[in-house]
Write a protein that holds these residues in place. Structure first.
Motif, PDB file in Angstrom:
ATOM      1  N   UNK A 274      19.111  -2.472  86.131  1.00  0.00           N
ATOM      2  CA  UNK A 274      19.801  -1.707  85.170  1.00  0.00           C
ATOM      3  C   UNK A 274      20.510  -0.545  85.791  1.00  0.00           C
ATOM      4  N   UNK A 275      19.660  -0.055  86.836  1.00  0.00           N
ATOM      5  CA  UNK A 275      20.363   1.256  87.657  1.00  0.00           C
ATOM      6  C   UNK A 275      21.723   0.786  88.401  1.00  0.00           C
ATOM      7  N   UNK A 276      21.605  -0.336  88.962  1.00  0.00           N
ATOM      8  CA  UNK A 276      22.883  -1.116  89.500  1.00  0.00           C
ATOM      9  C   UNK A 276      24.046  -1.022  88.710  1.00  0.00           C
ATOM     10  N   UNK A 277      23.663  -1.736  87.623  1.00  0.00           N
ATOM     11  CA  UNK A 277      24.724  -2.020  86.431  1.00  0.00           C
ATOM     12  C   UNK A 277      25.261  -0.619  85.849  1.00  0.00           C
ATOM     13  N   UNK A 278      24.661   0.364  85.814  1.00  0.00           N
ATOM     14  CA  UNK A 278      25.022   1.591  85.277  1.00  0.00           C
ATOM     15  C   UNK A 278      26.055   2.345  86.332  1.00  0.00           C
ATOM     16  N   UNK A 279      25.666   2.030  87.717  1.00  0.00           N
ATOM     17  CA  UNK A 279      26.635   2.633  88.819  1.00  0.00           C
ATOM     18  C   UNK A 279      27.712   1.812  88.855  1.00  0.00           C
ATOM     19  N   UNK A 280      27.772   0.496  88.688  1.00  0.00           N
ATOM     20  CA  UNK A 280      28.650  -0.455  88.641  1.00  0.00           C
ATOM     21  C   UNK A 280      29.709   0.019  87.576  1.00  0.00           C
ATOM     22  N   UNK A 281      29.238   0.067  86.497  1.00  0.00           N
ATOM     23  CA  UNK A 281      30.216   0.453  85.032  1.00  0.00           C
ATOM     24  C   UNK A 281      30.763   1.708  85.255  1.00  0.00           C
ATOM     25  N   UNK A 282      30.337   2.763  86.118  1.00  0.00           N
ATOM     26  CA  UNK A 282      30.751   4.016  86.428  1.00  0.00           C
ATOM     27  C   UNK A 282      32.043   3.756  87.484  1.00  0.00           C
ATOM     28  N   UNK A 283      31.636   2.855  88.439  1.00  0.00           N
ATOM     29  CA  UNK A 283      32.533   2.644  89.544  1.00  0.00           C
ATOM     30  C   UNK A 283      33.846   1.830  89.054  1.00  0.00           C
ATOM     31  N   UNK A 284      33.491   0.935  88.175  1.00  0.00           N
ATOM     32  CA  UNK A 284      34.546   0.019  87.708  1.00  0.00           C
ATOM     33  C   UNK A 284      35.657   0.779  86.489  1.00  0.00           C
ATOM     34  N   UNK A 285      34.933   1.881  86.008  1.00  0.00           N
ATOM     35  CA  UNK A 285      35.902   2.679  85.245  1.00  0.00           C
ATOM     36  C   UNK A 285      36.976   3.570  85.973  1.00  0.00           C
ATOM     37  N   UNK A 286      36.311   4.046  87.287  1.00  0.00           N
ATOM     38  CA  UNK A 286      37.125   4.979  88.164  1.00  0.00           C
ATOM     39  C   UNK A 286      38.146   3.913  88.881  1.00  0.00           C
ATOM     40  N   UNK A 287      37.814   2.894  89.052  1.00  0.00           N
ATOM     41  CA  UNK A 287      38.702   1.874  89.967  1.00  0.00           C
ATOM     42  C   UNK A 287      39.750   1.396  88.764  1.00  0.00           C
ATOM     43  N   UNK A 288      39.424   1.120  87.764  1.00  0.00           N
ATOM     44  CA  UNK A 288      40.499   0.776  86.688  1.00  0.00           C
ATOM     45  C   UNK A 288      41.366   1.951  86.420  1.00  0.00           C
ATOM     46  N   UNK A 289      40.690   3.152  86.396  1.00  0.00           N
ATOM     47  CA  UNK A 289      41.851   4.106  86.124  1.00  0.00           C
ATOM     48  C   UNK A 289      42.567   4.599  87.334  1.00  0.00           C
ATOM     49  N   UNK A 290      42.210   4.686  88.512  1.00  0.00           N
ATOM     50  CA  UNK A 290      42.973   5.008  89.619  1.00  0.00           C
ATOM     51  C   UNK A 290      43.874   3.577  89.648  1.00  0.00           C
ATOM     52  N   UNK A 291      43.573   2.316  89.791  1.00  0.00           N
ATOM     53  CA  UNK A 291      44.353   1.381  90.018  1.00  0.00           C
ATOM     54  C   UNK A 291      45.902   1.377  88.779  1.00  0.00           C
ATOM     55  N   UNK A 292      45.362   1.412  87.668  1.00  0.00           N
ATOM     56  CA  UNK A 292      46.309   1.680  86.819  1.00  0.00           C
ATOM     57  C   UNK A 292      47.300   2.826  86.883  1.00  0.00           C
ATOM     58  N   UNK A 293      46.826   3.944  87.185  1.00  0.00           N
ATOM     59  CA  UNK A 293      48.044   4.873  87.709  1.00  0.00           C
ATOM     60  C   UNK A 293      48.858   4.406  88.769  1.00  0.00           C
ATOM     61  N   UNK A 294      48.366   3.941  89.904  1.00  0.00           N
ATOM     62  CA  UNK A 294      49.078   3.091  90.973  1.00  0.00           C
ATOM     63  C   UNK A 294      50.120   2.038  90.341  1.00  0.00           C
ATOM     64  N   UNK A 295      49.436   1.365  89.436  1.00  0.00           N
ATOM     65  CA  UNK A 295      50.542   0.302  88.868  1.00  0.00           C
ATOM     66  C   UNK A 295      51.650   0.859  87.935  1.00  0.00           C
ATOM     67  N   UNK A 296      51.099   1.818  87.196  1.00  0.00           N
ATOM     68  CA  UNK A 296      52.274   2.787  86.503  1.00  0.00           C
ATOM     69  C   UNK A 296      53.333   3.261  87.611  1.00  0.00           C
ATOM     70  N   UNK A 297      52.882   3.680  88.752  1.00  0.00           N
ATOM     71  CA  UNK A 297      54.094   4.279  89.601  1.00  0.00           C
ATOM     72  C   UNK A 297      54.855   3.377  90.240  1.00  0.00           C
ATOM     73  N   UNK A 298      54.256   1.929  90.072  1.00  0.00           N
ATOM     74  CA  UNK A 298      55.046   0.721  90.774  1.00  0.00           C
ATOM     75  C   UNK A 298      55.838  -0.110  89.437  1.00  0.00           C
ATOM     76  N   UNK A 299      56.196   0.859  88.645  1.00  0.00           N
ATOM     77  CA  UNK A 299      56.968   0.141  87.500  1.00  0.00           C
ATOM     78  C   UNK A 299      56.222  -0.833  86.739  1.00  0.00           C
ATOM     79  N   UNK A 300      54.819  -0.739  86.526  1.00  0.00           N
ATOM     80  CA  UNK A 300      54.179  -1.610  85.548  1.00  0.00           C
ATOM     81  C   UNK A 300      53.386  -0.578  84.597  1.00  0.00           C
TER      82      UNK A 300
END
Length: 561
Positions: free
Chosen positions: A368-394
């Motif tokens: 359960x602890x691992x799941x919570x940490x992964x969920x938080x990491x996934x949110x950060x990763x999706x947010x940062x990768x989304x910003x990169x994709x936007x800069x790459x005309x997506x």
């Protein structure tokens, strides 16, 4: 990091040697010049499939040799293989025969491809439309997400793994004991019966060998009596004192009497008399011992029967438990130890079941602890990768990391990680490996690698066709992000866009020439005016003054970041 690459007889390249820089290296050249041969060569070093058609025409084999540094992630495996390194440098060699088949070496040690790929894959990664997608498997996607989770998630996983491995051992022992309960009960009874049988006979070490000697002696008892009596008669003579049968003692006595008379007359006969006295004493002792031996033979006539019965009892044991009595005793020792283990089955099963329940509870909490940490990491990763994709005309692209529960906890927790992507509004996210557009897929990979670059310090990334289907401002953003990735890792990009090549720290150009029969390619580093001319060629197809001026402007803009 890749510090050197040597290609021989690979495609259109007869012989070329490359020394990529530590930052961003751009590889450019005219279409058909052989730029992709560099990627092909690196792919062979990473365990890629060998194609005999890649061997240069007229050559019997192609060879690729790479030099890698930063071996920390694979140092242990290299030591296990006995691979040699020189001042932290590893030489990797792949040879492809024109008749088919290939061989590989790591640090001078021949290795199969199944060993080569996993090791060199830790040092370098190729991103290209024809290469395997690095993030295409759930396992790799989980590894990437866990890396993004940082030290806290790493510690949680380490604690989880300790309990998981103990639970696996507990379950294995419990399954073995319960699954084979009947067999173990039968084994218990068989061993107990065997030990009772051995205890009833009570064999002693080496007893069978000693009884065999004794039995052989007793079986010849009559012959022994006859021989002993005959020998005694020869020594002592007739029992009735018959003068005609005096025996050895009587004859020696007569000789002594005569010689002693001689000694009374002649002193020289004295030694002879002494010898006969000694002889008489020796024969007398022998006669006495022989009489005692004969008396013992007659002492216990029933002894042979007793010995025979004992030997039969021991033989009953050796038929079942060992080749001899010592083997029987060894079996009994092992059986007693095994019996102690089997006797505690019920108690041990209860202990194992209790421990399994404790570990299940602990693992559920840790998962359960691992799941919570992964969920938080996934949110950060999706947010940062989304910003990169936007800069790459997506700007409308969506990258999702889903955590789905596994049917039961595995060695890395209770989550299955799925990386999903959608490029356009209204398009349902789908697995990344099923993205149709090569250009989009290249930019997704680039965005993720830029975000995750800090976790793979010194890794070598090779991008082929990362700029497919793009141009203008988007191409500049691709170059800028490759440059950002190169701040943490070594990046090699094969490109046809000046906007990307302008950001490179090192620029390699592949050129081709022909003698009318065979086309050859070469690789050279360009700097200064030569690099400006190559950038101009990429932009305008020619190094005109206008194109050169635009090339200088582009290089200056790239230098500013």
């Amino acid at each position: 990091m890749l510090t050197g690459l040597r290609l021989s007889s690979l495609g259109v390249i007869g012989s070329a040697e490359i020394e990529p820089a530590a930052g961003l290296t751009a590889v450019t050249g005219e279409t058909g010049a052989g730029k992709t041969m560099i990627v092909t060569g690196l792919g062979l070093l990473l365990g890629g499939r060998a194609d005999a058609g890649a061997v240069r025409r007229g050559a019997d084999r192609a060879q690729v040799e790479g030099v890698f540094t930063g071996l920390g992630p694979v140092a242990g495996r290299l030591d296990e293989l006995g691979a040699e390194t020189d001042d932290g440098e590893l030489i990797v060699t792949r040879r492809v025969r024109s008749t088919g088949g290939s061989r590989a070496w790591l640090g001078g040690v021949p290795v199969p491809l199944g060993v080569l790929g996993p090791i060199t894959g830790e040092l370098a990664t190729i991103h290209g439309q024809s290469e395997q997608i690095r993030l295409g498997t759930p396992e790799r996607q989980r590894e990437v997400l866990d890396a993004a989770g940082g030290p806290e998630l790493a510690r949680a996983l380490a604690r989880y793994r300790v309990d998981f491995e103990e639970r696996r051992r507990v379950v294995a022992e419990l399954d073995e004991r319960t699954r084979h309960a009947r067999e173990r009960a039968q084994e218990h009874d068989m061993l107990a019966l065997g030990l009772e049988e051995i205890a009833a006979v009570d064999p002693q070490p080496g007893e069978d060998a000693r009884l065999a000697v004794q039995a052989e002696r007793l079986q010849g008892l009559d012959d022994l009596r006859m021989l002993a009596a005959s020998a005694g008669h020869a020594l002592s003579g007739a029992d009735d004192g018959d003068d005609d049968d005096p025996g050895a003692l009587g004859l020696i006595g007569r000789a002594r009497t005569q010689v002693h008379r001689m000694a009374d007359t002649d002193a020289q006969a004295g030694p002879l008399a002494a010898q006969l006295d000694q002889l008489a004493a020796l024969v007398q002792d022998a006669a006495v011992d022989l009489a005692g031996y004969l008396a013992d033979l007659d002492a216990d006539p029933a002894l042979l029967e007793t010995v025979t019965g004992r030997r039969a009892a021991l033989a009953g044991l050796t038929r079942k438990y060992g080749a001899d009595v010592d083997g029987v005793l060894a079996w009994a020792r092992d059986a007693a130890e095994r019996l102690r283990d089997l006797s505690g089955d019920d108690e041990r099963i209860e202990q194992l079941r209790a421990r399994r329940a404790e570990l299940d509870a602990a693992l559920a909490e840790r998962a359960g602890r691992i799941h919570a940490l992964r969920a938080a990491a996934a949110e950060r990763l999706m947010r940062d990768a989304g910003a990169e994709l936007a800069a790459l005309a997506m700007p409308n692209a969506r990258l999702l990391l889903e955590l789905e529960p596994l049917p039961e906890p595995g060695p890395y927790g209770a989550d299955q990680v799925r990386l999903l992507f959608s490029a356009n509004p209204g398009q349902s996210p789908a697995p990344l490996s099923r993205v149709a557009s090569g250009g989009e897929l290249s930019r997704v990979r680039l965005a993720l690698e830029v975000v995750l670059a800090g976790g793979e310090e010194g890794h070598t990334f090779v991008f082929d066709e990362v700029d497919a289907g793009i141009g203008g401002q988007v191409a500049l953003e691709v170059g800028r992000r490759l440059k950002r990735l190169a701040a943490h890792a070594q990046v090699i990009v094969v490109t046809h866009l000046a906007q990307v090549a302008a950001f490179a720290d090192s620029h390699l150009v592949v050129t081709k020439s022909t003698d009318g029969r065979v086309t050859s390619s070469d690789v050279r580093r360009v700097e200064g005016a030569e690099r400006e001319a190559e950038i101009a060629r990429l932009m305008a197809g020619t190094a005109s003054e206008v194109a050169l001026r635009h090339a200088r402007e582009l290089l200056a803009r790239a230098a500013e970041g």
